[in-house]
Design an enzyme around this catalytic site. Sequence first.
Site, mmCIF file in Angstrom:
data_model
loop_
_atom_site.group_PDB
_atom_site.id
_atom_site.type_symbol
_atom_site.label_atom_id
_atom_site.label_comp_id
_atom_site.label_asym_id
_atom_site.label_seq_id
_atom_site.Cartn_x
_atom_site.Cartn_y
_atom_site.Cartn_z
ATOM 1 N N GLU A 185 -20.377 89.770 20.883
ATOM 2 C CA GLU A 185 -19.059 89.232 21.213
ATOM 3 C C GLU A 185 -18.498 89.893 22.477
ATOM 4 O O GLU A 185 -17.965 89.210 23.360
ATOM 5 C CB GLU A 185 -18.099 89.432 20.032
ATOM 6 C CG GLU A 185 -16.740 88.775 20.235
ATOM 7 C CD GLU A 185 -15.921 88.717 18.941
ATOM 8 O OE1 GLU A 185 -16.307 89.364 17.948
ATOM 9 O OE2 GLU A 185 -14.897 88.014 18.949
ATOM 10 N N PHE A 203 -22.518 81.115 11.213
ATOM 11 C CA PHE A 203 -23.973 80.978 11.162
ATOM 12 C C PHE A 203 -24.407 79.689 11.875
ATOM 13 O O PHE A 203 -23.715 78.668 11.828
ATOM 14 C CB PHE A 203 -24.445 80.923 9.720
ATOM 15 C CG PHE A 203 -24.390 82.259 9.009
ATOM 16 C CD1 PHE A 203 -24.266 83.448 9.699
ATOM 17 C CD2 PHE A 203 -24.488 82.314 7.621
ATOM 18 C CE1 PHE A 203 -24.233 84.672 9.044
ATOM 19 C CE2 PHE A 203 -24.462 83.532 6.950
ATOM 20 C CZ PHE A 203 -24.334 84.711 7.661
ATOM 21 N N LYS A 254 -10.263 91.817 10.663
ATOM 22 C CA LYS A 254 -11.177 91.921 9.516
ATOM 23 C C LYS A 254 -11.313 93.367 9.056
ATOM 24 O O LYS A 254 -11.745 93.626 7.943
ATOM 25 C CB LYS A 254 -12.555 91.346 9.863
ATOM 26 C CG LYS A 254 -12.577 89.837 10.042
ATOM 27 C CD LYS A 254 -13.981 89.318 10.294
ATOM 28 C CE LYS A 254 -14.007 87.810 10.431
ATOM 29 N NZ LYS A 254 -13.367 87.321 11.662
ATOM 30 N N CYS A 295 -17.492 80.644 8.766
ATOM 31 C CA CYS A 295 -16.596 81.636 9.344
ATOM 32 C C CYS A 295 -15.808 81.126 10.554
ATOM 33 O O CYS A 295 -14.899 81.809 11.013
ATOM 34 C CB CYS A 295 -17.392 82.882 9.704
ATOM 35 S SG CYS A 295 -18.461 83.445 8.364
ATOM 36 N N HIS A 329 -13.796 90.230 5.459
ATOM 37 C CA HIS A 329 -14.196 88.942 6.043
ATOM 38 C C HIS A 329 -13.811 87.843 5.056
ATOM 39 O O HIS A 329 -14.486 87.649 4.045
ATOM 40 C CB HIS A 329 -15.692 88.924 6.320
ATOM 41 C CG HIS A 329 -16.106 87.805 7.227
ATOM 42 N ND1 HIS A 329 -15.413 86.616 7.318
ATOM 43 C CD2 HIS A 329 -17.130 87.707 8.109
ATOM 44 C CE1 HIS A 329 -15.991 85.822 8.194
ATOM 45 N NE2 HIS A 329 -17.040 86.466 8.695
ATOM 46 N N HIS A 353 -13.622 87.766 16.557
ATOM 47 C CA HIS A 353 -14.330 87.480 15.314
ATOM 48 C C HIS A 353 -14.596 88.808 14.614
ATOM 49 O O HIS A 353 -14.343 88.938 13.430
ATOM 50 C CB HIS A 353 -15.612 86.715 15.601
ATOM 51 C CG HIS A 353 -16.287 86.221 14.375
ATOM 52 N ND1 HIS A 353 -15.676 85.395 13.465
ATOM 53 C CD2 HIS A 353 -17.534 86.460 13.868
ATOM 54 C CE1 HIS A 353 -16.494 85.137 12.466
ATOM 55 N NE2 HIS A 353 -17.625 85.775 12.685
#
Length: 407
Positions: free
Chosen positions: A309, A394, A328, A167, A333, A298
């Site tokens: 975040e 991740f 998003k 991501c 996503h 994000h």
Amino acid sequence: MPDTPLRRVVITGLGAVSPVGIGAEVFAGAVRAGRVGIEPIRSFDASPFPSRNAAEVNDFEPAEILRRLDPDRWGRSGLLAAAAARLAVEDSGIEPEVLSSSRSGSIMGTTSGESAVGQSLGGQWLTQGLKGLEPRLVGQMPASQIANAVNAELGLSGDAQTIPTACSASNYALGYAFDMVRSGEADFMLAGGADVVNRLTHSGFYALGAMAADLPRPFDANRGGIVTGEGGAALLLEPLDHALARGARIYAEVLGYAANCDAEHMVHPDATSIAACIRAAHRNAGVTPEQIDYICAHGTGTPTNDSTEVNAVRQVFGDRLPPISSIKSMLGHTMGAASGFGAIASCKALEQGFLPPTANLVEIDPELGPGVDVVPGRGRDARVEIVQNHGFAFGGNNVITILGRYS
């Protein structure tokens, strides 16, 4: 690395193949209007899952955009990347022959590579054994084919690298391409990412309990998770001097970026690490928190991600938080393409003077604290000078790019 002065690098071409439209102008108009591109899944049978929505590019016809690639010979991720790159070159106004005769290449990000191809091969293996695998699909399978498709479509002979850091991958690609052009290792670079909606990714996020039942609602009090998406995003980077000499439209200057990896937890982001990445990005770009006008978050819509975040942003910005929104909410996503789309939205925000919105918001989460402006609903007119674009993945892979209005 060549022993030459570092060059200023600008973005002069944008290519978007997205769930809310194809082409940078269409994409920007949809984002500004807060249009949501999420519908029931068409690409595979999602009936066994409680969550059956995704953001797919249902009107993507590769042959309508591509000039060199034979769509039958490439996987969908590669085709999305190549189409986005072709559109970025057309948008830039640069002659394709100039690119192909120069030191030019592509850096593309992804999460799952050619996952739809892998899904097909897995089915063949189960039903027919290894000898039953279709050679055409085996050749499409390597993730490296995504950047290879870009170079093949545009006739580029420079670097063709696919970065699989999920991501945050497009931001990695943008930073890598920036370094190559800035240092003089390359004359032009295409940077971005591509991924497709597929059963594997859908199943994985469902198993993690990170999938929304219907729509993603970043920063909402009742947010329930992500909705998977797909697309191809590409940006053309070139030296400022060259762009000025040819009278190019300059969307943004790449001021700098930073990347870190804390490896604290496989899926849980770490606010302190993200804050450190923000500070490093500011330092590398030569800007201060007070100069940031907008953060393209994000913003996945999971309870943990959004609160972490915002926590990280508070650690750097204190009580003065810039507007922070999540595209998003509209695109889903898009995995390896996500921060590439964030960069395109940021470029358009700089060019057209607006703040991209967060769609689907009903009630902002009070637990995020005071002063969080997520630009709810529709885009808002605003003069934007410097943008901060987030991409987290991740394992604590954080990458932040800083883009500024050229003046």
